[in-house]
Design an enzyme around this catalytic site. Structure first.
Site, PDB file in Angstrom:
ATOM      1  N   GLU A  51      -8.911 -17.450  36.595  1.00  7.21           N
ATOM      2  CA  GLU A  51      -9.615 -17.009  37.810  1.00  7.21           C
ATOM      3  C   GLU A  51     -10.465 -15.791  37.480  1.00  7.21           C
ATOM      4  O   GLU A  51      -9.952 -14.706  37.239  1.00  7.21           O
ATOM      5  CB  GLU A  51      -8.587 -16.673  38.906  1.00  7.21           C
ATOM      6  CG  GLU A  51      -9.238 -16.156  40.175  1.00  7.21           C
ATOM      7  CD  GLU A  51      -8.226 -15.635  41.193  1.00  7.21           C
ATOM      8  OE1 GLU A  51      -7.053 -16.073  41.182  1.00  7.21           O
ATOM      9  OE2 GLU A  51      -8.605 -14.751  41.986  1.00  7.21           O
ATOM     10  N   ARG A  55     -16.363  -9.917  41.458  1.00 15.16           N
ATOM     11  CA  ARG A  55     -16.348  -8.487  41.811  1.00 15.16           C
ATOM     12  C   ARG A  55     -17.293  -7.669  40.970  1.00 15.16           C
ATOM     13  O   ARG A  55     -17.360  -6.455  41.126  1.00 15.16           O
ATOM     14  CB  ARG A  55     -14.934  -7.916  41.617  1.00 15.16           C
ATOM     15  CG  ARG A  55     -13.937  -8.528  42.529  1.00 15.16           C
ATOM     16  CD  ARG A  55     -12.593  -7.889  42.374  1.00 15.16           C
ATOM     17  NE  ARG A  55     -11.616  -8.786  42.941  1.00 15.16           N
ATOM     18  CZ  ARG A  55     -10.328  -8.544  42.971  1.00 15.16           C
ATOM     19  NH1 ARG A  55      -9.849  -7.431  42.455  1.00 15.16           N
ATOM     20  NH2 ARG A  55      -9.516  -9.419  43.505  1.00 15.16           N
ATOM     21  N   THR A  79     -11.969 -14.087  44.529  1.00 13.69           N
ATOM     22  CA  THR A  79     -12.715 -13.235  45.457  1.00 13.69           C
ATOM     23  C   THR A  79     -13.885 -14.009  46.081  1.00 13.69           C
ATOM     24  O   THR A  79     -14.972 -13.466  46.305  1.00 13.69           O
ATOM     25  CB  THR A  79     -13.193 -11.930  44.778  1.00 13.69           C
ATOM     26  OG1 THR A  79     -12.164 -11.440  43.898  1.00 13.69           O
ATOM     27  CG2 THR A  79     -13.476 -10.838  45.795  1.00 13.69           C
ATOM     28  N   LYS A 139      -2.509 -19.158  48.873  1.00 12.16           N
ATOM     29  CA  LYS A 139      -2.257 -17.902  48.149  1.00 12.16           C
ATOM     30  C   LYS A 139      -1.665 -16.913  49.153  1.00 12.16           C
ATOM     31  O   LYS A 139      -2.215 -16.746  50.254  1.00 12.16           O
ATOM     32  CB  LYS A 139      -3.585 -17.391  47.585  1.00 12.16           C
ATOM     33  CG  LYS A 139      -3.587 -15.954  47.134  1.00 12.16           C
ATOM     34  CD  LYS A 139      -4.935 -15.600  46.499  1.00 12.16           C
ATOM     35  CE  LYS A 139      -5.133 -14.098  46.432  1.00 12.16           C
ATOM     36  NZ  LYS A 139      -6.294 -13.707  45.627  1.00 12.16           N
TER      37      LYS A 139
HETATM   38  C1  3PG Z   1      -6.406  -8.929  43.155  1.00  9.08           C
HETATM   39  O1  3PG Z   1      -6.989  -9.378  44.109  1.00  9.08           O
HETATM   40  O2  3PG Z   1      -6.789  -7.931  42.528  1.00  9.08           O
HETATM   41  C2  3PG Z   1      -5.245  -9.697  42.702  1.00  9.08           C
HETATM   42  O3  3PG Z   1      -4.423  -9.936  43.766  1.00  9.08           O
HETATM   43  C3  3PG Z   1      -4.525  -9.079  41.579  1.00  9.08           C
HETATM   44  O4  3PG Z   1      -3.628  -8.156  42.022  1.00  9.08           O
HETATM   45  P1  3PG Z   1      -2.805  -7.358  40.944  1.00  9.08           P
HETATM   46  O5  3PG Z   1      -3.798  -6.500  40.179  1.00  9.08           O
HETATM   47  O6  3PG Z   1      -1.821  -6.556  41.746  1.00  9.08           O
HETATM   48  O7  3PG Z   1      -2.153  -8.365  40.038  1.00  9.08           O
END
Ligand code: 3PG
Length: 221
Positions: A51, A55, A79, A139
């Protein structure tokens, strides 16, 4: 870098994405040069579903590079917040989408783009909305902050027909507790790709983290 359209691949389901490995790595990349070696390091450790989060300005180019050069990997977009995001990700080579929340418009946008969606939920009402739109694999985000394993246990009664991928605050230290729950198929997390390891090109460390993550047992299997 010019983005190349996705070659034709069979359409995946969200459940196939979740079944592939116990952990979906949540990846943030800001340098296209890191994309291919990072993907190869994760694949070498047994993790194929990747994934890449939307961002950074480089995210789409990173997806395209992996889709072209690492055929063993299946690149997905994280995202994803709009239909436009879904289209851009699909055009860059993404084969699945993960979102931090859910709206029917986002679901439609992903269907129109031909991308299976793993929609984010954090409340019972959001689960009901996603179910109304046909989603049964969800999720749970942000998992630790929104109630963690206790919340998943509470949901297993009324939402007995839903399977979850908890993400957010999940780590090597607590992943096994999540994966021990029958309504958890896999977890998501950024711990497989520490920013310092990516920055220094420590791909061996990332392969080791992926190997360790691949070994987690799942109750749901
Ligand atoms: C995110 O959106 O950044 C993910 O959920 C990852 O979260 P984490 O960095 O706590 O694993």
């Amino acid at each position: 870098m010019a983005l190349t359209p996705t070659p034709a691949f069979p359409t995946l389901s969200a459940l196939q994405v979740m079944h592939s490995a116990p952990v979906i790595p949540v990846i943030v990349l800001s340098d296209v040069a890191h994309a291919v070696p990072l993907a190869r390091a994760l694949v070498a450790g047994g993790i194929r579903m990747l994934e890449i989060t939307l961002r950074t300005p480089q995210a789409l180019a990173c997806m395209a590079a992996i889709a072209l050069d690492v055929p063993e990997a299946v690149v997905g977009a994280g995202t994803v917040r709009s239909a436009a995001d879904a289209r851009s990700a699909r055009d860059a080579g993404a084969r699945f989408a993960v979102s931090p929340g859910f709206t029917p418009a986002l679901g439609q946008g992903c269907r129109d783009a031909g991308l299976p969606l793993l929609p984010g939920v954090a409340t019972g009402s959001e689960i009901l909305l996603a179910q109304q739109e046909g989603y049964t694999e969800l999720k749970f985000f942000p998992a630790l902050q929104a109630g963690g394993t206790a919340m998943l246990k509470a949901w297993s009664g009324p939402f007995f027909d839903v399977r979850f991928c908890p993400t957010g605050g999940v780590s090597a230290a607590n992943a096994a507790e999540f994966l021990a729950l029958p309504n958890v198929v896999c977890v998501g997390g950024s711990w497989l790709t520490p920013a310092d390891a990516v920055a220094t090109g420590d791909w061996a460390r990332i392969t080791l983290l992926a190997q360790q993550a691949s070994q987690f047992k799942r109750q749901s299997f």
